[in-house]
Scaffold this active site. Structure first.
Site: not given
Length: 383
Positions: A100, A198
């Protein structure tokens, strides 16, 4: 003279909020950017995207900066989540936060910031960047507060990305960051730090994964081939896992806990070993691929360095060598045995505080004993 424009990635948390305030105090023209990287489950208890956005707006109003939201959900699913599922399907344990950072926060986000006229970006990561005066290269360093250092997750950043990045919290202890937040009365000053991946939030990981990958039960065996139970699917277990196996102490009375010690994809077999220091869980050597080097090139063969094979692990002394295949592979030989070196995770190299980069662990050589079914004793680290 115009101020230098910096776009700050704001999550609604304390770290990114203090980052924005510090840069504003230092005279930068600060713009906040809130990234929405995941769209599912916004109405569930697990995701707080709406509240995070509210916190970002409140902080921006307080410190006097403009803020906008941008949706990178499509990029995230294509570049990060799809790879996450592929790796788990292959029996490996990926680290989506590493990908990410490289693909979203310091690529899609960076590109968007540049389109807004920014000269640099900034995030609330605990790490440092400096330019080497001798060769002009940018270096990624551990944070001053080693207990919060996040360079492990940032090791895939390249020269172009680092040259446009600021980490204002790199020189500040976490305790001081909290103090600043309270002193300037940030509305989120007491907000807890986010934990976990997340897009998973606080929900049980197995429940989340089961939504995307089917269960496929199979035999659970000891390292000598004895069947001791059934697993629900190899993707739902990771090397070194202790909880959730469903085994107590053995009948021999040793009472030591069981750990996941290997997977054989071909036969859909999960191997377990009893005892934290079982030979199947210890490795002196690993090989890694899909490499990324901060300086743009790997260390020299025989280079003595430190390495982490998981976040928060102390640097383990080791020796670097290229695999000689020309495919970007490398090997690390550790001075002392490492526990549960897990394929799919990142092996990150350090020269003191300087992060050199690293790669994805492909294989770890364990001190396993001879199995009764050697043809089926392919460890987790066999792709």
């Amino acid at each position: 003279m115009s101020k230098q424009k910096v776009v700050v990635g704001m999550s609604g948390g304390v770290d990114s909020s203090v980052t924005a305030w510090l840069l504003k105090e230092q005279g930068y023209d600060v713009v906040g950017l809130f990234m929405k990287n995941w769209e599912d489950d916004d109405d569930s208890e697990y995701c707080s995207t709406r509240q995070d956005w509210i916190d970002v707006v409140s902080v921006a109003d307080l410190i006097g900066i403009d803020v906008e939201a941008v949706n990178f959900a499509a990029e995230y699913k294509d570049r990060v989540f799809a790879e996450f599922l592929r790796e788990y399907s292959a029996g490996r344990t990926p680290n989506p936060d590493v990908l990410c950072n490289a693909e979203i926060k310091f690529k899609a986000f960076l590109d968007h910031a540049m389109s807004l006229g920014a000269e640099t970006i900034a995030t609330g990561h605990y790490a440092r960047v400096r330019q080497n005066e001798r060769n002009g290269r940018f270096e990624l360093l551990k944070a001053f507060d080693h207990t919060k250092d996040q360079s492990y997750f940032l090791h895939r950043l390249n020269q172009a990305q680092l040259s446009k990045t600021l980490f204002p919290l790199g020189e500040i202890p976490k305790t001081k960051v909290r103090e600043i937040a309270e002193q300037i009365a940030l509305p989120n000053a007491k907000k807890k730090d986010s934990t976990g991946i997340c897009f998973i939030g606080e929900r049980p990981f197995r429940d989340f994964l089961n939504r995307y990958l089917p269960t496929k039960p199979g035999p659970m065996k000891t390292t000598d081939g004895k069947v001791v139970g059934e697993h629900i699917g190899l993707a739902f277990y990771t090397f070194g896992q202790r909880k959730g196996i469903g085994l107590g102490g053995s009948k021999d009375g040793s009472g030591e806990p069981w750990f996941v010690a290997g997977k054989d994809i071909a036969s859909n077999t999960l191997y377990v070993a009893q005892g934290h220091d079982h030979a199947w869980l210890l490795s002196h050597t690993l090989s890694a691929g899909n490499t990324s080097w901060v300086a743009g090139e790997p260390p020299a063969d025989g280079f003595a360095c430190g390495a982490k094979t998981r976040y928060r692990q102390a640097d383990a002394p080791c020796t670097f060598s290229s695999a000689g295949s020309g495919e970007g592979l490398f090997e690390l030989n550790f001075d002392a045995a490492q526990w549960a070196v897990t394929p799919g995770q990142s092996a990150v190299l350090y020269d003191g505080d300087v992060c050199l980069g690293g790669g994805i662990i492909e294989h770890a050589v364990t001190g396993q004993p001879v199995a009764r079914e050697p043809q089926k004793a392919a460890l987790l680290n066999a792709r």
